[in-house]
Design an enzyme around this catalytic site. Sequence first.
Site, PDB file in Angstrom:
ATOM      1  N   GLU A   1     -12.772 -62.088  22.153  1.00 57.30           N
ATOM      2  CA  GLU A   1     -14.105 -62.596  22.155  1.00 57.30           C
ATOM      3  C   GLU A   1     -14.253 -63.940  22.777  1.00 57.30           C
ATOM      4  O   GLU A   1     -13.527 -64.894  22.264  1.00 57.30           O
ATOM      5  CB  GLU A   1     -14.657 -62.681  20.827  1.00 57.30           C
TER       6      GLU A   1
ATOM      7  N   ASP B   1     -20.781 -55.859  16.886  1.00 61.59           N
ATOM      8  CA  ASP B   1     -21.412 -57.394  17.234  1.00 61.59           C
ATOM      9  C   ASP B   1     -20.269 -58.145  17.444  1.00 61.59           C
ATOM     10  O   ASP B   1     -20.426 -59.241  18.068  1.00 61.59           O
ATOM     11  CB  ASP B   1     -22.037 -57.681  16.141  1.00 61.59           C
TER      12      ASP B   1
ATOM     13  N   HIS C   1     -21.832 -61.164  19.614  1.00 60.70           N
ATOM     14  CA  HIS C   1     -21.618 -61.837  18.467  1.00 60.70           C
ATOM     15  C   HIS C   1     -22.999 -62.788  18.137  1.00 60.70           C
ATOM     16  O   HIS C   1     -23.092 -63.898  18.142  1.00 60.70           O
ATOM     17  CB  HIS C   1     -20.594 -62.785  18.610  1.00 60.70           C
TER      18      HIS C   1
ATOM     19  N   ARG D   1     -15.618 -59.807  11.867  1.00 61.95           N
ATOM     20  CA  ARG D   1     -15.139 -60.579  13.004  1.00 61.95           C
ATOM     21  C   ARG D   1     -14.099 -59.359  13.574  1.00 61.95           C
ATOM     22  O   ARG D   1     -13.761 -58.498  13.148  1.00 61.95           O
ATOM     23  CB  ARG D   1     -13.930 -61.384  12.426  1.00 61.95           C
TER      24      ARG D   1
ATOM     25  N   GLY E   1     -25.672 -63.579  13.642  1.00 70.00           N
ATOM     26  CA  GLY E   1     -26.153 -65.024  13.208  1.00 70.00           C
ATOM     27  C   GLY E   1     -26.594 -65.858  14.276  1.00 70.00           C
ATOM     28  O   GLY E   1     -26.706 -65.132  15.472  1.00 70.00           O
TER      29      GLY E   1
END
Lengths: 303, 303
Positions: B247, B242, B266, B219, B269
Amino acid sequence: MTTICVPSEEEAQLVGRRDGLEVLVWDGEGEPPAGVERIEFLVPNYPASKISDDALGRMGALRVVQLLSAGVEPWLGRVPAGAVLCSGRGVHGASTAELAVAGAVSLLRRLPEFAAHQAEHQWVKHRTDDFDGRRVLILGAGDIGTRVATALGAFGAEVTLVGRTARAGVAAIDELPGLLPDAQVVVLALPATPETHRLVDAKFLAALPDQAILVNVARGTVVDTAALLTELTARRLHAFLDVTDPEPLPSDHPLWSAPNLIITPHVGGGTLDWMRRGYRLVREQLQRYEAGEPLQNVVADGF
Amino acid sequence: MTTICVPSEEEAQLVGRRDGLEVLVWDGEGEPPAGVERIEFLVPNYPASKISDDALGRMGALRVVQLLSAGVEPWLGRVPAGAVLCSGRGVHGASTAELAVAGAVSLLRRLPEFAAHQAEHQWVKHRTDDFDGRRVLILGAGDIGTRVATALGAFGAEVTLVGRTARAGVAAIDELPGLLPDAQVVVLALPATPETHRLVDAKFLAALPDQAILVNVARGTVVDTAALLTELTARRLHAFLDVTDPEPLPSDHPLWSAPNLIITPHVGGGTLDWMRRGYRLVREQLQRYEAGEPLQNVVADGF
């Protein structure tokens, strides 16, 4: 007294000079060094040696040709009777495997598109495929292939290794016709031999499903470049090529402009640390030779 | 009769309607659906749920909150007494691990420079580092961290996993001061908790050796963005992110222009296949719940 010949003074120092060992330095250009007739253990240049057949013919004491590359094709049939050819298996395997994996993930996750967004300072998500559950065929079950298999297996891929002959955990290359239609990713990590020359031709590529990914970290000549270019241009396949045919790829070659293709200039091996790893192998082999023990990585001529 | 609530009709179909199971559909926006008081098994939106505390308070029958993300931080302390919180561990782990590995290899092998050469149709080799023999620290010894460890291990890296507490094969996080000066690559794959908030601050970064690589797939808030920006701008460290803080990263944020940095938005996943994998987990958990068996991935509140 054993006489070894290596291509540079830097490499001579990595071998280490000591009693009972004569270290000659010759890069294969021009005249062989004084004492050529005493050379028992020859380490040609990496990646491409310029040692002529004439010079080899003058090495009457030659017993070992120790390459520093995984590929041995330029030396097949060239090693004089009484000498063995040993590959550099393991020297570049890990670095080549990591490049193959990074290239495959870059294509599957469409990383070049994210790079373009980064250049424009734009946070733009897109959904992509991933390796979890993906069917991967790895041609070549040697050092590079097995490392790639372990890494992609850690990402959940269903990996099938393919070798020349079937053995535990490895399918035989003559099973390919049944395997290709299910392969979403194909990684080439096999030696360049007469049998593998243009193995990946138009028919091979046509057998792959739409949007399949081809990764070549073996040799450019394993792939029919024109056939691959046709599939790429039709946007039916994607590819990562660290090796090409021809090589180096001329700047006016149409492959440079093909879509869904990532090219690196044959840098799978030859990283900053390769020489240290290569001469760890050379020292081990030399020790075995001097002790009369069997050598590692011996290549049966005609492989 | 068990009542489950999922965010969309597509997800309801992946759960499957059947006798003995009531499937409500609600994405967390506006008013809760009729029957909110019967919801026992709640699957909030991936990646960010909008379910309010007020709505949660109306779910008097709630027994399970099953997340579809590995990270659970927005739900810590929110789950009513009598209900358990379960993470989506395993749903995105493989895809996040492969992205972390591709990002790390891209930095180490300087793949963006090869991409620039490809755009110019130029075959230009350069020698780079590689993972063989490189010392890697992976913070977070869960699903993502162990997958990254396996892959980088296959490339010859010397990997140390770090978890909250020491156990077999895992160092404790309080050993970090002794580990950081030797770490050539650090991968962040740990949960965002009060303990890990800005764990990677100026002092942490200063302890890393020159030219070390930081990979963050955890995170954004685990890293002090300003401190990292300083190190990147000084060209002392390299990073693959990532996830960022803030964000999404605004287009005028200075991080976009930092050297030796690769950013993806991000997307570790949330790949195309995540929902199929996520609802395989939901169906398994639901079956366990209905059978009165212990659930998987239970998060101790206050984690």
